[in-house]
Design an enzyme around this catalytic site. Sequence first.
Site, PDB file in Angstrom:
ATOM      1  N   GLY A   1      -8.404  10.922   9.641  1.00 33.43           N
ATOM      2  CA  GLY A   1      -8.559  11.100  10.958  1.00 33.43           C
ATOM      3  C   GLY A   1      -9.774  12.493  11.238  1.00 33.43           C
ATOM      4  O   GLY A   1      -9.979  12.690  12.210  1.00 33.43           O
TER       5      GLY A   1
ATOM      6  N   LYS B   1       0.967  -1.114   0.128  1.00 29.65           N
ATOM      7  CA  LYS B   1       0.097   0.072  -0.063  1.00 29.65           C
ATOM      8  C   LYS B   1       1.053   1.336   0.039  1.00 29.65           C
ATOM      9  O   LYS B   1       1.565   1.747   1.099  1.00 29.65           O
ATOM     10  CB  LYS B   1      -0.933  -0.183   1.266  1.00 29.65           C
ATOM     11  CG  LYS B   1      -2.018   1.175   1.187  1.00 29.65           C
ATOM     12  CD  LYS B   1      -2.768   1.298   2.482  1.00 29.65           C
ATOM     13  CE  LYS B   1      -3.665   2.659   2.256  1.00 29.65           C
ATOM     14  NZ  LYS B   1      -4.040   3.036   3.562  1.00 29.65           N
TER      15      LYS B   1
ATOM     16  N   ALA C   1      -9.213   6.326   3.738  1.00 31.20           N
ATOM     17  CA  ALA C   1      -9.228   7.577   4.741  1.00 31.20           C
ATOM     18  C   ALA C   1     -10.795   8.185   4.784  1.00 31.20           C
ATOM     19  O   ALA C   1     -10.819   9.343   4.632  1.00 31.20           O
ATOM     20  CB  ALA C   1      -8.236   8.495   4.336  1.00 31.20           C
TER      21      ALA C   1
END
Lengths: 68, 212
Positions: B180, B119, B210
């Site tokens: 996040g 990745k 994400a």
Amino acid sequence: MTIELNGRTVELSPGATVADAVIEAGADGDSRGVAVAVDGQVIRRVDWGKTKLRSDQSVEVVRAVQGG
Amino acid sequence: MPSKVDSEASAAERVDPGISRGDVDGFQLGGRIWGSRLIVGTGGFRSLEAMERALVASGAEIVTVALRRVDPLARGSALEVIDGLGLFALPNTAGCYTARDAVRTAQLAREAFETDWIKLEVIGDDRTLFPDAVELLDAAQQLIDEGFTVLPYTNDDPILARRLQDAGCAAVMPLGSPIGSGMGIRNPYNIQIAGESAPGLVAAPTIEDARE
């Protein structure tokens, strides 16, 4: 013989190998998830025991951790 | 370099080259069929025990892990947990800012994990954690030339996604929102275009990264 090991200056015996550096770094060389680069070049696990280090070389010993 | 991953695959079956995506009940990625489309990260858990419970509950088969300098004081091993559950550890290049660092980290990961899957993460700064598109594409091309199966974390840019696919990436992983941030998919139209505009969608699926 002085090398840089994971950013620290350490003293190893003359003739020390990559396998010795792995132990010095605190890694379990027998476990999966550990890898080594010497002066930026990855050293295959099968070559750790026969790859001798020279003074002033930079050794990175890394392992798998949580992240990403 | 030949792939080592085939010999040790426990979480997926190999794909018959003659099988198209519509013929199988599963998620085809990198020449293998997976039962789950969910790829789980291992960062942020308070303990390995919590991580293990989450991995089991998720049903995921692919789990991403990072590489860091050995800490002699560290206790436990994330990889032992992942291996114990029979999951596939997908190494990443988290923390890399340049193609050079990412390529070297991938080479270390190949040795550490005995897999040529990676990745690919090349970030531009540590505030946004957004990918650096120039370095990312450079790293992807180098790694593909070296025989890696590359899954890049990318911006939600359909053109960049296409360039990565054209380079030979096994998948593209556009971010849904800043890592996040917990904002979900901030630009669904771009994500949609990235998927629709990929003529090689079967060979290079779009995986959203994400989101939270």
